[in-house]
Structures are given as C-alpha cells and as structure tokens.
Scaffold this motif. Structure first.
Motif, PDB file in Angstrom:
ATOM      1  N   GLU A   1      -4.169  -5.821  -6.972  1.00 56.84           N
ATOM      2  CA  GLU A   1      -3.965  -6.276  -8.353  1.00 56.84           C
ATOM      3  C   GLU A   1      -3.412  -7.694  -8.426  1.00 56.84           C
ATOM      4  O   GLU A   1      -3.038  -8.162  -9.497  1.00 56.84           O
ATOM      5  CB  GLU A   1      -3.041  -5.307  -9.097  1.00 56.84           C
ATOM      6  CG  GLU A   1      -3.649  -3.920  -9.261  1.00 56.84           C
ATOM      7  CD  GLU A   1      -2.779  -3.002 -10.094  1.00 56.84           C
ATOM      8  OE1 GLU A   1      -1.804  -3.488 -10.697  1.00 56.84           O
ATOM      9  OE2 GLU A   1      -3.082  -1.784 -10.140  1.00 56.84           O
TER      10      GLU A   1
ATOM     11  N   GLU B   1      -0.728  -1.096  -6.438  1.00 52.47           N
ATOM     12  CA  GLU B   1      -0.921  -2.534  -6.284  1.00 52.47           C
ATOM     13  C   GLU B   1      -1.312  -2.944  -4.870  1.00 52.47           C
ATOM     14  O   GLU B   1      -2.015  -3.950  -4.677  1.00 52.47           O
ATOM     15  CB  GLU B   1       0.353  -3.296  -6.692  1.00 52.47           C
ATOM     16  CG  GLU B   1       0.651  -3.225  -8.170  1.00 52.47           C
ATOM     17  CD  GLU B   1       1.826  -4.109  -8.569  1.00 52.47           C
ATOM     18  OE1 GLU B   1       2.187  -5.018  -7.784  1.00 52.47           O
ATOM     19  OE2 GLU B   1       2.389  -3.895  -9.658  1.00 52.47           O
TER      20      GLU B   1
ATOM     21  N   PRO C   1       6.235  -7.016  -5.676  1.00 53.88           N
ATOM     22  CA  PRO C   1       5.366  -6.084  -6.396  1.00 53.88           C
ATOM     23  C   PRO C   1       6.135  -4.949  -7.056  1.00 53.88           C
ATOM     24  O   PRO C   1       7.171  -4.504  -6.558  1.00 53.88           O
ATOM     25  CB  PRO C   1       4.429  -5.573  -5.296  1.00 53.88           C
ATOM     26  CG  PRO C   1       5.144  -5.830  -4.011  1.00 53.88           C
ATOM     27  CD  PRO C   1       5.976  -7.052  -4.234  1.00 53.88           C
TER      28      PRO C   1
END
Length: 355
Positions: A325, A284, A263
């Motif tokens: 996300e 995220e 990420p």
C-alpha cells in the motif's frame, strides 16, 4: 471615508509600520511566489526560517525543478500541508518547461501552475509585477467586513464574493502590491480577531463595526463541524540481524504523500491497539508480526481531524515485507531516520528512537 482616502491612509500607515520580512522588498518573482505558498495556512514567524533555508537550498526555479522530491519535502518538514511542497515542486517544472524559467506575469497564466489559486495568483502578480489584482484572505475578510459592517456568514461563497468585489474596487492601481500587503498587515497587526486596536487603525474613521461597537460580532463565522478523532496504531519493526528499522513511503496522491512513515492505520471498533497494528501491518506489508511493547503514544491535530497515535515495537514472525500500500519500503538505521522527511507525528517517534 472615500476610496481614495482609504488607500492614502492605509498606504501611509503601511509605510511607517510594515514588518521586516526576508521576502519583502525583493523583486524576484520566484522568491515572492515561494513566500506566498509558505504563508498559506502558516504564520509569518513560523514561515521565515523555512523560507531562508528553502531559498538557500533552491535559490532559483531551475534548482527547485531539478531537485529530488525527497529533498524538497525534507526542506519542508515540519511546516505542514505537504501538498503545498509537492505542488510547488511540480509547478517549478512547469515554469521551466512551459514558461522558459520565468514565473508567469498574468493572473490567468499563473493560475495554470499547480497549487496556485486565486489568492496566490493575486498576491504574486500584484507584488512581483504590479498588477491590480486584489487579494482576499482571512485578514482582508476581517478588515473589510468590519469596515463595511457586513454581518453575513463569512463561510458562505456569496459573502466572500462580496468581499472580493469590494477589495477589487478599493485596490490602489498604482501600488497594488503595497496595497494588498498593507491590508493583510492591518488585519494581522491591528484589526485582530479579538481586541482590535481601533485607536491606532488608519481607517477607523470610516469603520462601521467600530462606530456600532460590533467588532466583537463582526466578522461572523458559523460554527465549524466537529472534527472526527481517530485512534491510530503504528508498528516499529526492528530487524534482528542488523537492528535496522522498516519505514514506508506514502503514495504521492495520498494525504502526506511523498513522506515516510512507520506503517499502521486506524483502529476498528472492539479491537485492541495491538490487534490493530498486527492487522494493519499484515494488510500493508503482507507479514505476520507480534506487537509486544509500546514505545509511546501521542496526540496530533490536522486541519480536518485529530488523532491519538500509539507506536509499538513489533517482532517479525513470518513473511517478507512488501510495499502493498506504499510506494516503497526501506530498512534504515536509527541514525539514518533523520535523513528522511516524516510527518510531524512520526517525526516525534523518530526522535524518540534516535535518543
């Protein structure tokens, strides 16, 4: 040179000079379709081992349709333009469900398949089913603009439409598949972008660019827009209890969808890269982390932009990671990283972590 002579000389040359490829001479429409999808944006030598591996894993359209997307993307890993693999997988299900497992034989029908555009439709129907549909790719554009002395911008729709009309007029109705492959082969091997081998070209007698000494300026392509460059920060979170690393699955509809990644995201103005990573992982994953040590940095170029990626080891301070996300997140061992399909830039990181 009359069209008939053009076809005769081109096909004669092709018979004597065509390169050996694992899909050439195969009459299975499924394999021809796979090869044409792979050859979009990819050189023959790069596509060849992928084709062999892909067909060994998914020998029929039924095998591909029944496969998990994870396995399809893993087989595609490193070939790039991953939407091709996702579309191919979706299209294989269409072939099974809507066409009784038979690759559509007509141009209009095969265009209904996800990921199949005019070029692929013409290539597959001409090679697999002997339909007189002319292909136009970069090689064909180069050969025909030089042959007919077309100096217009090849980025324009009008010029490409003109080339398509010329290809449609020239195509050999009896051997359309061979004709299309011959024209592409000529562009790849003889009528090259720089220093074309005009002396050994079977159609050079009728080539206007060669007669006018304009092979350097034809085809003309207007300058491309400058690609933007982004600074990316990604975090490597290693769980203290079992030393497993967190990875996230990109949304299918996003660029590189269906692939796993570490990420992170784009650096903002006046932001240190550590701050970028800490902010992105909070957005995220809903966690607070501390980026404390750089693992590596690398550069990578995509079709429309380039990046410099900075990967940092991160300590989890608070919160439980959630896929805010992404489709999914997983904790995996370093050894297990090799089982997951990653984008090329992330793949470099996985290899570094495994070592």
């Amino acid at each position: 040179m009359q069209p008939k002579q053009f076809r005769t000389e081109l096909l004669k040359w092709y018979k004597d000079h065509k390169r050996a490829m694992p899909w050439r001479g195969d009459t299975d429409p499924y394999k021809i379709w796979i090869s044409e999808i792979m050859l979009q944006q990819t050189q023959v030598q790069q596509a060849t081992p992928y084709f062999r591996n892909f067909i060994s894993q998914f020998p029929t359209v039924y095998d591909l349709a029944e496969a998990d997307q994870h396995d399809v993307l893993k087989a595609w890993e490193g070939l790039g333009y991953y939407s091709r693999a996702r579309n191919l997988h979706a299209a294989s299900k269409m072939v099974v469900d809507e066409f009784n497992g038979q690759v559509p034989q007509t141009y209009d029908e095969i265009l209904k398949l996800k990921g199949v555009g005019p070029y692929t439709a013409a290539a597959v129907t001409s090679i697999a089913f002997n339909k007189p549909n002319a292909v136009v790719d970069g090689n064909v554009i180069r050969v025909l603009t030089r042959y007919f002395g077309i100096e217009d911008d090849t980025r324009s729709t009008k010029t490409r439409r003109n080339v398509q009309e010329l290809a449609d007029e020239l195509i050999d109705k009896k051997y359309p598949g061979d004709f299309n492959q011959a024209l592409m082969e000529l562009g790849s091997e003889v009528c090259t972008p720089t220093r074309p081998d005009c002396e050994n070209c079977p159609i050079q007698a009728g080539c206007i660019a060669q007669k006018m000494a304009k092979t350097d300026s034809i085809p003309y392509k207007s300058p491309a827009k400058k690609k933007p460059h982004y600074i990316i920060g990604v975090g490597i979170i290693e769980r203290e209890t079992d030393k497993k690393i967190l990875i996230a699955l990109r949304p299918n509809e996003a660029m590189l969808g269906g692939l796993w990644e570490f990420p992170g995201g784009k650096q903002k103005d006046d932001e240190k890269i550590q701050q970028t990573i800490e902010r992105e992982l909070n957005e995220e994953l809903g966690v607070e982390v501390k980026a404390y040590k750089e693992l590596t940095s690398l550069k990578h170029t995509y079709s429309h932009f380039s990046i410099t990626m900075h990967a940092w080891h991160c300590k989890l301070i608070s919160g439980k990671p959630k896929p805010k996300e992404s489709q999914e997140i997983r904790w995996v061992t370093k050894e297990e990283l090799e089982e997951y399909p990653f984008p090329k830039a992330n793949k470099v990181l996985t290899e570094k972590l495994v070592k």
